[in-house]
Scaffold this motif. Structure first.
Motif, PDB file in Angstrom:
ATOM      1  N   ALA A  85       0.850  -1.187   0.000  1.00 42.45           N
ATOM      2  CA  ALA A  85       0.000   0.000   0.000  1.00 42.45           C
ATOM      3  C   ALA A  85       0.885   1.236   0.000  1.00 42.45           C
ATOM      4  CB  ALA A  85      -0.916  -0.009   1.223  1.00 42.45           C
ATOM      5  N   ALA A  86       0.306   2.360  -0.332  1.00 41.37           N
ATOM      6  CA  ALA A  86       1.058   3.615  -0.346  1.00 41.37           C
ATOM      7  C   ALA A  86       1.705   3.851   1.007  1.00 41.37           C
ATOM      8  CB  ALA A  86       0.131   4.775  -0.699  1.00 41.37           C
ATOM      9  N   GLY A  87       2.993   4.175   0.993  1.00 37.84           N
ATOM     10  CA  GLY A  87       3.737   4.426   2.226  1.00 37.84           C
ATOM     11  C   GLY A  87       4.402   3.197   2.810  1.00 37.84           C
ATOM     12  N   GLU A  88       4.057   2.014   2.294  1.00 40.54           N
ATOM     13  CA  GLU A  88       4.659   0.778   2.795  1.00 40.54           C
ATOM     14  C   GLU A  88       5.925   0.436   1.997  1.00 40.54           C
ATOM     15  OE1 GLU A  88       0.690  -1.564   4.465  1.00 40.54           O
ATOM     16  OE2 GLU A  88       1.677  -2.248   2.619  1.00 40.54           O
ATOM     17  N   VAL A  89       6.674  -0.547   2.497  1.00 36.78           N
ATOM     18  CA  VAL A  89       7.875  -1.017   1.817  1.00 36.78           C
ATOM     19  C   VAL A  89       7.491  -2.021   0.741  1.00 36.78           C
ATOM     20  CG1 VAL A  89      10.066  -2.231   2.089  1.00 36.78           C
ATOM     21  CG2 VAL A  89       9.298  -0.661   3.864  1.00 36.78           C
ATOM     22  N   VAL A  90       8.102  -1.871  -0.430  1.00 40.28           N
ATOM     23  CA  VAL A  90       7.852  -2.794  -1.529  1.00 40.28           C
ATOM     24  C   VAL A  90       9.189  -3.294  -2.062  1.00 40.28           C
ATOM     25  CG1 VAL A  90       7.814  -0.943  -3.269  1.00 40.28           C
ATOM     26  CG2 VAL A  90       6.639  -3.108  -3.729  1.00 40.28           C
ATOM     27  N   GLY A  91       9.251  -4.577  -2.406  1.00 42.03           N
ATOM     28  CA  GLY A  91      10.453  -5.140  -3.012  1.00 42.03           C
ATOM     29  C   GLY A  91      10.489  -4.824  -4.493  1.00 42.03           C
ATOM     30  N   VAL A  92      11.686  -4.534  -5.004  1.00 45.13           N
ATOM     31  CA  VAL A  92      11.849  -4.188  -6.424  1.00 45.13           C
ATOM     32  C   VAL A  92      13.078  -4.901  -6.981  1.00 45.13           C
ATOM     33  CG1 VAL A  92      12.107  -2.326  -8.102  1.00 45.13           C
ATOM     34  CG2 VAL A  92      10.888  -1.891  -5.967  1.00 45.13           C
ATOM     35  N   THR A  93      12.967  -5.402  -8.192  1.00 41.95           N
ATOM     36  CA  THR A  93      14.090  -6.033  -8.875  1.00 41.95           C
ATOM     37  C   THR A  93      14.032  -5.659 -10.351  1.00 41.95           C
ATOM     38  OG1 THR A  93      15.270  -8.132  -9.157  1.00 41.95           O
ATOM     39  CG2 THR A  93      12.881  -8.175  -9.442  1.00 41.95           C
ATOM     40  N   GLY A  94      14.927  -6.231 -11.164  1.00 41.16           N
ATOM     41  CA  GLY A  94      14.911  -5.968 -12.595  1.00 41.16           C
ATOM     42  C   GLY A  94      15.165  -4.524 -12.933  1.00 41.16           C
ATOM     43  N   PHE A  95      16.149  -3.923 -12.290  1.00 38.24           N
ATOM     44  CA  PHE A  95      16.403  -2.488 -12.462  1.00 38.24           C
ATOM     45  C   PHE A  95      16.930  -2.184 -13.859  1.00 38.24           C
ATOM     46  CE2 PHE A  95      17.122  -3.548  -7.974  1.00 38.24           C
ATOM     47  CZ  PHE A  95      16.151  -2.742  -7.382  1.00 38.24           C
ATOM     48  N   GLU A  96      16.395  -1.133 -14.459  1.00 36.24           N
ATOM     49  CA  GLU A  96      16.856  -0.657 -15.754  1.00 36.24           C
ATOM     50  C   GLU A  96      16.897   0.856 -15.745  1.00 36.24           C
ATOM     51  OE1 GLU A  96      14.496  -2.181 -18.908  1.00 36.24           O
ATOM     52  OE2 GLU A  96      15.029  -4.290 -18.557  1.00 36.24           O
ATOM     53  N   GLY A  97      17.851   1.419 -16.516  1.00 37.11           N
ATOM     54  CA  GLY A  97      17.953   2.870 -16.599  1.00 37.11           C
ATOM     55  C   GLY A  97      18.750   3.451 -15.451  1.00 37.11           C
ATOM     56  N   VAL A  98      18.814   4.770 -15.429  1.00 35.98           N
ATOM     57  CA  VAL A  98      19.581   5.498 -14.424  1.00 35.98           C
ATOM     58  C   VAL A  98      18.670   6.489 -13.720  1.00 35.98           C
ATOM     59  CG1 VAL A  98      21.531   7.048 -14.023  1.00 35.98           C
ATOM     60  CG2 VAL A  98      21.700   5.284 -15.786  1.00 35.98           C
ATOM     61  N   ILE A  99      18.708   6.476 -12.399  1.00 42.29           N
ATOM     62  CA  ILE A  99      17.905   7.411 -11.619  1.00 42.29           C
ATOM     63  C   ILE A  99      18.484   8.815 -11.761  1.00 42.29           C
ATOM     64  CG2 ILE A  99      17.148   8.058  -9.293  1.00 42.29           C
ATOM     65  CD1 ILE A  99      17.162   5.122  -8.564  1.00 42.29           C
ATOM     66  N   ASP A 100      17.625   9.763 -12.098  1.00 45.76           N
ATOM     67  CA  ASP A 100      18.061  11.152 -12.218  1.00 45.76           C
ATOM     68  C   ASP A 100      18.403  11.680 -10.825  1.00 45.76           C
ATOM     69  OD1 ASP A 100      18.604  13.638 -13.207  1.00 45.76           O
ATOM     70  OD2 ASP A 100      16.508  14.294 -13.268  1.00 45.76           O
ATOM     71  N   LEU A 101      19.666  12.062 -10.635  1.00 48.98           N
ATOM     72  CA  LEU A 101      20.109  12.444  -9.298  1.00 48.98           C
ATOM     73  C   LEU A 101      21.195  13.504  -9.381  1.00 48.98           C
ATOM     74  CD1 LEU A 101      20.234  11.932  -6.186  1.00 48.98           C
ATOM     75  CD2 LEU A 101      22.007  10.241  -6.677  1.00 48.98           C
ATOM     76  N   ASP A 102      21.020  14.570  -8.647  1.00 50.26           N
ATOM     77  CA  ASP A 102      22.073  15.564  -8.466  1.00 50.26           C
ATOM     78  C   ASP A 102      22.788  15.247  -7.157  1.00 50.26           C
ATOM     79  OD1 ASP A 102      21.494  17.039 -10.767  1.00 50.26           O
ATOM     80  OD2 ASP A 102      19.904  18.155  -9.749  1.00 50.26           O
ATOM     81  N   PRO A 103      24.057  14.848  -7.228  1.00 54.59           N
ATOM     82  CA  PRO A 103      24.778  14.505  -5.986  1.00 54.59           C
ATOM     83  C   PRO A 103      24.818  15.681  -5.027  1.00 54.59           C
ATOM     84  CG  PRO A 103      25.992  13.789  -7.926  1.00 54.59           C
ATOM     85  CD  PRO A 103      24.894  14.666  -8.419  1.00 54.59           C
ATOM     86  N   GLY A 104      24.853  15.376  -3.750  1.00 63.67           N
ATOM     87  CA  GLY A 104      24.930  16.413  -2.742  1.00 63.67           C
ATOM     88  C   GLY A 104      26.349  16.939  -2.573  1.00 63.67           C
ATOM     89  N   HIS A 105      26.466  18.001  -1.811  1.00 64.70           N
ATOM     90  CA  HIS A 105      27.757  18.628  -1.515  1.00 64.70           C
ATOM     91  C   HIS A 105      28.025  18.520  -0.019  1.00 64.70           C
ATOM     92  CE1 HIS A 105      31.067  21.533  -1.749  1.00 64.70           C
ATOM     93  NE2 HIS A 105      30.578  22.055  -0.641  1.00 64.70           N
ATOM     94  N   VAL A 106      29.274  18.322   0.327  1.00 67.05           N
ATOM     95  CA  VAL A 106      29.660  18.214   1.735  1.00 67.05           C
ATOM     96  C   VAL A 106      30.544  19.397   2.112  1.00 67.05           C
ATOM     97  CG1 VAL A 106      30.799  16.826   3.507  1.00 67.05           C
ATOM     98  CG2 VAL A 106      29.539  15.707   1.668  1.00 67.05           C
TER      99      VAL A 106
END
Length: 255
Positions: free
Chosen positions: A140-161
């Protein structure tokens, strides 16, 4: 391919040099042979080559020591092997492993989902996108779900330290409390390296996220798109920046 993984001889040469470094200066070729799985004669030949290449120096009969060049070579080779292992784990096996995500809507097992990172956590949204996976459980929404079969690249701007140095206790009190408070404002991850840093943050009315493995935690946060601040004593700042460099994280250091 990493040199020490390209062929058996390169791998054996690496292992012999590591064994010498561990046992120096009194080196038993027989013990090294048993540890590496080759003959004593082969170990003798490897050592002779290492001496000729300037990676090992001979100090006497059965006494050897790894040179600075040898240490550098082992360190670089070990770093390359670790990066290759990370590539295999993250990029190669990542497509077949199962991971956990937070469902943003009701999801059924076997459903294609779009993946994103928010607050440093993996989220699964219904439908396809640039980075996708297939659910292995229902949620359900907000719950943990298992995921596999990953494809593509997650759009992400790395953080700064941002690394802020504070003096050790022997050098006097911390005088840049206001600067620390300003730097940490609205920053999701704040870590402390050293007791002086913990106290300085508390004087600025900031409770650090952690005071263990400060550099590693900040690096992990930045790799998931979160900005971080590390307050570190001058005695510990080197270990912090080593961890950030190893993770190829963008950072700056101020006093």
């Amino acid at each position: 391919m990493v040199d020490v993984l390209e062929n058996k001889r390169a791998a054996t040469r690496f292992r012999v040099l590591v064994e010498i470094a561990e046992r120096q200066p009194a080196v038993s070729q027989g013990e090294i042979a048993d540890a590496v799985g080759v003959t004593s004669q082969a170990v003798s030949e490897y050592i002779r080559e290492l001496v000729d290449d300037g990676l090992v120096e001979k100090e006497g009969r059965s006494r050897y020591r790894v040179t600075k060049e040898g240490v550098d070579w082992v360190f670089q080779s070990a770093t390359d092997v670790r990066r290759f292992a990370d590539h295999v784990t993250d990029d190669v096996l990542g497509s077949v492993q199962e991971d956990a995500a937070i469902a943003t809507a009701d999801l059924e097992e076997g459903e294609t989902v779009t993946l994103s990172l928010s607050d440093g956590l993996l989220h699964a949204h219904p439908g396809g996108g640039d980075a996708t996976g297939v659910t292995t459980t229902s949620a359900a929404a907000g719950e943990v779900v298992g995921v596999t079969g990953f494809e593509g690249v997650i759009d992400l701007d790395p953080g700064h330290v941002s690394v802020i140095q504070v003096p050790p206790v022997r050098s006097g009190p911390v005088e840049n409390i206001d600067e620390i408070a300003t730097a940490c404002a609205d920053i999701p991850i704040v870590t402390a390296a050293g007791v002086e840093s913990v106290v300085a943050l508390r004087d600025a009315d900031i409770e650090p996220t952690t005071h263990f493995a400060a550099g590693e935690v900040a690096a992990a946060a930045a790799s998931r798109g979160l900005d971080a601040v590390v307050v570190a004593t001058q005695d510990t700042v080197g270990r912090v920046t080593d961890a950030l460099r190893d993770a190829s994280v963008d950072y700056d250091v101020t006093q």
